[in-house]
Design a protein around this motif. Structure first.
Motif, PDB file in Angstrom:
ATOM      1  N   GLY A  25      21.065 -19.154   2.269  1.00 43.96           N
ATOM      2  CA  GLY A  25      19.931 -18.272   2.008  1.00 43.96           C
ATOM      3  C   GLY A  25      20.329 -16.958   1.370  1.00 43.96           C
ATOM      4  N   LYS A  26      21.561 -16.875   0.871  1.00 40.34           N
ATOM      5  CA  LYS A  26      22.048 -15.611   0.287  1.00 40.34           C
ATOM      6  C   LYS A  26      21.227 -15.215  -0.939  1.00 40.34           C
ATOM      7  CE  LYS A  26      26.147 -17.300  -0.542  1.00 40.34           C
ATOM      8  NZ  LYS A  26      26.054 -18.683  -0.069  1.00 40.34           N
ATOM      9  N   THR A  27      21.047 -16.160  -1.853  1.00 38.32           N
ATOM     10  CA  THR A  27      20.308 -15.836  -3.073  1.00 38.32           C
ATOM     11  C   THR A  27      18.844 -15.539  -2.753  1.00 38.32           C
ATOM     12  OG1 THR A  27      21.809 -17.068  -4.486  1.00 38.32           O
ATOM     13  CG2 THR A  27      19.611 -16.718  -5.331  1.00 38.32           C
ATOM     14  N   THR A  28      18.288 -16.263  -1.779  1.00 37.23           N
ATOM     15  CA  THR A  28      16.897 -15.995  -1.387  1.00 37.23           C
ATOM     16  C   THR A  28      16.759 -14.574  -0.848  1.00 37.23           C
ATOM     17  OG1 THR A  28      16.646 -18.308  -0.801  1.00 37.23           O
ATOM     18  CG2 THR A  28      14.984 -16.793   0.032  1.00 37.23           C
ATOM     19  N   LEU A  29      17.716 -14.154  -0.027  1.00 37.17           N
ATOM     20  CA  LEU A  29      17.667 -12.791   0.513  1.00 37.17           C
ATOM     21  C   LEU A  29      17.761 -11.780  -0.633  1.00 37.17           C
ATOM     22  CD1 LEU A  29      17.518 -10.947   2.924  1.00 37.17           C
ATOM     23  CD2 LEU A  29      19.968 -11.208   3.276  1.00 37.17           C
ATOM     24  N   PHE A  30      18.626 -12.074  -1.609  1.00 42.76           N
ATOM     25  CA  PHE A  30      18.751 -11.224  -2.800  1.00 42.76           C
ATOM     26  C   PHE A  30      17.424 -11.119  -3.534  1.00 42.76           C
ATOM     27  CE2 PHE A  30      22.819 -10.082  -5.120  1.00 42.76           C
ATOM     28  CZ  PHE A  30      23.409  -9.615  -3.981  1.00 42.76           C
ATOM     29  N   THR A  31      16.789 -12.279  -3.681  1.00 39.64           N
ATOM     30  CA  THR A  31      15.532 -12.341  -4.407  1.00 39.64           C
ATOM     31  C   THR A  31      14.477 -11.478  -3.726  1.00 39.64           C
ATOM     32  OG1 THR A  31      16.194 -14.618  -4.735  1.00 39.64           O
ATOM     33  CG2 THR A  31      14.056 -14.019  -5.561  1.00 39.64           C
ATOM     34  N   VAL A  32      14.503 -11.472  -2.395  1.00 41.26           N
ATOM     35  CA  VAL A  32      13.546 -10.663  -1.640  1.00 41.26           C
ATOM     36  C   VAL A  32      13.881  -9.177  -1.799  1.00 41.26           C
ATOM     37  CG1 VAL A  32      12.749 -10.076   0.680  1.00 41.26           C
ATOM     38  CG2 VAL A  32      12.963 -12.472   0.010  1.00 41.26           C
ATOM     39  N   ILE A  33      15.184  -8.850  -1.754  1.00 42.95           N
ATOM     40  CA  ILE A  33      15.584  -7.443  -1.880  1.00 42.95           C
ATOM     41  C   ILE A  33      15.210  -6.905  -3.264  1.00 42.95           C
ATOM     42  CG2 ILE A  33      17.545  -5.851  -1.961  1.00 42.95           C
ATOM     43  CD1 ILE A  33      18.938  -7.666   0.097  1.00 42.95           C
ATOM     44  N   ALA A  34      15.377  -7.761  -4.292  1.00 40.16           N
ATOM     45  CA  ALA A  34      15.095  -7.318  -5.661  1.00 40.16           C
ATOM     46  C   ALA A  34      13.606  -7.363  -5.990  1.00 40.16           C
ATOM     47  CB  ALA A  34      15.867  -8.176  -6.659  1.00 40.16           C
ATOM     48  N   GLY A  35      12.801  -7.971  -5.098  1.00 38.63           N
ATOM     49  CA  GLY A  35      11.361  -7.971  -5.311  1.00 38.63           C
ATOM     50  C   GLY A  35      10.837  -9.124  -6.142  1.00 38.63           C
ATOM     51  N   PHE A  36      11.645 -10.173  -6.322  1.00 37.72           N
ATOM     52  CA  PHE A  36      11.175 -11.317  -7.097  1.00 37.72           C
ATOM     53  C   PHE A  36      10.354 -12.283  -6.258  1.00 37.72           C
ATOM     54  CE2 PHE A  36      13.887  -9.592 -10.157  1.00 37.72           C
ATOM     55  CZ  PHE A  36      13.572 -10.155 -11.374  1.00 37.72           C
ATOM     56  N   GLU A  37      10.549 -12.239  -4.940  1.00 37.19           N
ATOM     57  CA  GLU A  37       9.739 -13.032  -4.017  1.00 37.19           C
ATOM     58  C   GLU A  37       9.314 -12.097  -2.884  1.00 37.19           C
ATOM     59  OE1 GLU A  37       8.836 -16.186  -3.950  1.00 37.19           O
ATOM     60  OE2 GLU A  37      10.135 -17.200  -5.415  1.00 37.19           O
ATOM     61  N   PRO A  38       8.062 -12.213  -2.448  1.00 34.57           N
ATOM     62  CA  PRO A  38       7.664 -11.381  -1.307  1.00 34.57           C
ATOM     63  C   PRO A  38       8.297 -11.900  -0.014  1.00 34.57           C
ATOM     64  CG  PRO A  38       5.877 -12.846  -1.943  1.00 34.57           C
ATOM     65  CD  PRO A  38       6.982 -13.061  -2.943  1.00 34.57           C
ATOM     66  N   ALA A  39       8.622 -10.991   0.891  1.00 29.71           N
ATOM     67  CA  ALA A  39       9.152 -11.411   2.186  1.00 29.71           C
ATOM     68  C   ALA A  39       8.008 -11.950   3.031  1.00 29.71           C
ATOM     69  CB  ALA A  39       9.808 -10.222   2.888  1.00 29.71           C
ATOM     70  N   THR A  40       8.288 -12.988   3.829  1.00 33.30           N
ATOM     71  CA  THR A  40       7.266 -13.493   4.743  1.00 33.30           C
ATOM     72  C   THR A  40       7.092 -12.516   5.899  1.00 33.30           C
ATOM     73  OG1 THR A  40       8.141 -15.676   4.199  1.00 33.30           O
ATOM     74  CG2 THR A  40       6.483 -15.565   5.936  1.00 33.30           C
ATOM     75  N   ALA A  41       8.194 -11.914   6.322  1.00 28.23           N
ATOM     76  CA  ALA A  41       8.141 -10.908   7.388  1.00 28.23           C
ATOM     77  C   ALA A  41       9.291  -9.942   7.182  1.00 28.23           C
ATOM     78  CB  ALA A  41       8.248 -11.582   8.760  1.00 28.23           C
ATOM     79  N   GLY A  42       9.178  -8.769   7.833  1.00 28.71           N
ATOM     80  CA  GLY A  42      10.262  -7.799   7.770  1.00 28.71           C
ATOM     81  C   GLY A  42      10.046  -6.750   6.696  1.00 28.71           C
ATOM     82  N   THR A  43      10.943  -5.756   6.673  1.00 30.50           N
ATOM     83  CA  THR A  43      10.806  -4.683   5.698  1.00 30.50           C
ATOM     84  C   THR A  43      12.128  -4.447   4.977  1.00 30.50           C
ATOM     85  OG1 THR A  43      11.362  -3.070   7.399  1.00 30.50           O
ATOM     86  CG2 THR A  43       9.030  -3.390   6.960  1.00 30.50           C
ATOM     87  N   VAL A  44      11.999  -3.971   3.754  1.00 29.33           N
ATOM     88  CA  VAL A  44      13.161  -3.563   2.968  1.00 29.33           C
ATOM     89  C   VAL A  44      12.975  -2.080   2.672  1.00 29.33           C
ATOM     90  CG1 VAL A  44      14.468  -3.934   0.852  1.00 29.33           C
ATOM     91  CG2 VAL A  44      13.274  -5.859   1.920  1.00 29.33           C
TER      92      VAL A  44
END
Lengths: 326, 263
Positions: free
Chosen positions: B42-61
């Motif tokens: 899930g490393k790339t997915t986490l990256f994608t969420v941090i960079a704003g390409f996918e919205p997070a289902t939960a949590g905050t950045v």
């Protein structure tokens, strides 16, 4: 060239402006004026399709909106054509923004976007054909009032020079755009939207700006068409013919280049005229639609052998010539 | 030692699949922070969420203390977060210089300023001689550098590097590591996803380990690489115990026969 970036444009425009001094036949002048109108429509398409990579199959929607607005503002509201023209262009821009907002926000790309634009053009065509306000199937006739103040010229050269002025303006505009931040963003969106977003490009805003500008420019072509022919119906204004010519000219001339639409329009219409005349002489009667066959063949040849269009082909030849010299 | 990026309890689900599960991590200003883990962690997915390409289902950045969870990618880039792509995404029809200039246009409105910046960044990452080449003609190593250069041209505060060393040969990796270190020295904080362990060990100050969507360990690279939970995540259940037993057996063997390991 870097110090005088507008020099090539100035040379081409001056060259085109001088043409009617030597060629005075009505056929040639009509051809030239019509080629400029198509160039204008194609330049609008080129900004969205050539630079932005968003291929529209329905640019008739902007051309027709410009044409109808120009005619109806004069006929129904008595507005002077010189004032009607910017209003019609603004309307074209508005229609562009609306179609862009609906389709780009829904993330339509590629053939889906192309199909949606085609559908919009058809909806507009059918509506204009049915609605009384637009004259329905009978179309709308702009009363003949010769005079510069009515944008109707007895001297065909003046009509041509007016269209050429618009072409010159859009050439300069396209050149400026291709060197601006907006232009770089537009090309980046064409090449790879994801990567562009990672570099801070607001892809939706960029595409919306492009389609709005594209709509305004192609609408101006419609305005000039109205003033030249003084008659419109739904098939002339919103028919597929203009959508096809607006996209064929840049593809044949050179996609995403400043001069591509101009070169493409002249080649396309020139060959079309030559074929029509040749066939008429051969068979003793005109064959309607024979020029469309030529367009089709040209497109196939271009896609197969000159994906960068006539300009790309010419550049390749020039490069080889230079390379061959010792 | 302030926190530049803070990820708190981020989860990302795709339908029934939980790619990232309640992950938290912090990136200290000025650091090179590693994010490692087995394939599919899930490393790339986490990256994608941090960079704003996918919205997070939960949590905050949070970035520089501000909540950026709801912001789109281009706004995050504007605020100073740049990313590279694991699968390189060059603008193939443009030259290398024009590619980098797209990034540079973020901070420069004028064309000549953007092109100057592109030239400078191109030289910085070792693309100097290739600036006029078409990006489509670059080698894999060249494309990785181009990814880096484009992201760098946006003048970021935080650079997210997604496997910039993957697919490179050992000598290309040796060439690339000083480039990454120089970027940090110039004041850019780096969060790096990487499989090349040699690079992670020598580059990173702190490493976070992601396995099956969860952060299972964090700390200095040396300590993390000895963490039993990390060894198990990479090598399978029981691996840590087996390796420990093997070490003991070897130590015992050496104890019985002190000269054996010299033979």
């Amino acid at each position: 060239m870097s110090r005088q970036p507008y020099m090539p444009i100035a040379l081409v425009v001056v060259g085109l402006a001088l043409l009617p001094l030597g060629l005075t036949s009505n056929t040639v002048l009509n051809f030239l004026a019509f080629a400029m109108i198509i160039t204008l429509a194609a330049q609008g398409w080129n900004i969205l399709g050539g630079y932005g990579g968003q291929f529209s199959f329905g640019h008739a929607v902007f051309f027709g909106t410009g044409a109808y607005a120009m005619a109806l503002l004069q006929v129904r509201f008595g507005i002077n054509p010189w004032l009607a023209l910017p209003l019609a262009m603004a309307l074209g821009a508005g229609v562009g923004f609306a179609i862009g907002y609906l389709s780009f926000r829904a993330r339509l790309r590629g053939s889906y976007f192309a199909l949606v634009t085609l559908a919009f053009a058809e909806v507009f065509r059918i509506s204009a054909n049915a609605w009384g306000f637009t004259g329905g199937a009978a179309g709308v006739l702009v009363p003949l009032r010769i005079g510069a103040e009515h944008m109707q010229f007895a001297d065909k050269r003046l009509a041509y020079w007016l269209a050429l002025t618009f072409v010159a303006a859009t050439l300069a505009l396209t050149h400026a755009l291709s060197r601006s931040r907006f232009g770089a963003h537009l090309v980046a969106v064409r090449e790879n939207e994801e990567a562009a977003r990672a570099l801070g490009v607001d892809a939706l805003a960029v595409k919306l700006k492009a389609i709005t500008l594209s709509g305004a420019i192609t609408a101006s072509a419609g305005c000039l068409y109205t003033q030249k022919f003084l008659y419109l119906d739904a098939n002339l204004a919103y028919g597929p013919w203009i959508s096809v010519e607006a996209l064929l000219a840049p593809i044949i001339g050179g996609l995403g280049t400043v001069f591509g639409p101009l070169v493409g329009a002249v080649v396309l219409l020139g060959l079309g005229e030559v074929t029509k005349t040749a066939f008429a002489n051969l068979t003793g009667g005109a064959i309607p639609g024979v020029d469309l066959v030529v367009f089709g063949v040209l497109l196939i040849l271009c896609v197969a052998y000159a994906p960068r269009g006539v300009l790309g082909l010419a550049q390749g030849w020039l490069g080889r010539l230079k390379g061959a010299r010792p | 030692m302030s926190t530049l990026l803070s990820v708190q309890g981020v989860s990302k689900r795709f339908g029934g699949l939980t790619a990232v599960d309640n992950a938290s991590l912090e990136v200290v200003d000025g650091s090179i922070t590693g994010l490692i883990g087995p394939n599919g962690a899930g490393k790339t997915t986490l990256f994608t969420v941090i960079a704003g390409f996918e919205p997070a289902t939960a949590g905050t950045v949070r970035f520089e203390g501000r909540d950026i969870t709801g912001l789109p990618a281009h706004v995050r880039a504007m605020q100073g977060i740049a990313r590279t792509f694991q699968i390189v995404q060059p603008f193939a029809g443009l030259s290398v210089r024009e590619n980098i200039a797209v990034g540079a246009f973020l901070r420069h409105k004028a064309r000549h300023a953007a092109l100057e910046q592109a030239d400078a960044v191109g030289h910085q990452v070792g693309l100097g001689p290739l600036l006029d080449q078409s990006a489509g003609q670059l080698t894999v190593a060249g494309r990785k550098r181009l990814e880096l250069a484009r992201a760098l041209a946006t003048a970021p505060r935080l650079l997210l590097l997604d496997e910039v060393l993957a697919g490179l040969n050992p000598s290309e990796i040796r060439d690339m590591m000083p480039v990454v270190q120089a970027i940090r020295s110039s004041g850019v904080t780096i969060l790096i996803v990487e499989h090349v362990m040699q690079a992670v060990m020598s580059l990173c100050d702190t490493v976070h380990v992601l396995a099956q969507g969860r952060i299972i360990a964090a700390g200095p690279p040396g300590a993390v690489s000895r963490d039993p939970a990390v060894i198990e995540a990479y090598l399978g259940h029981g691996a840590a115990a087996r390796m420990q037993a093997q070490d003991i057996r070897q130590a015992e063997a050496r104890g019985r026969n002190p000269g054996a390991h010299h033979a």
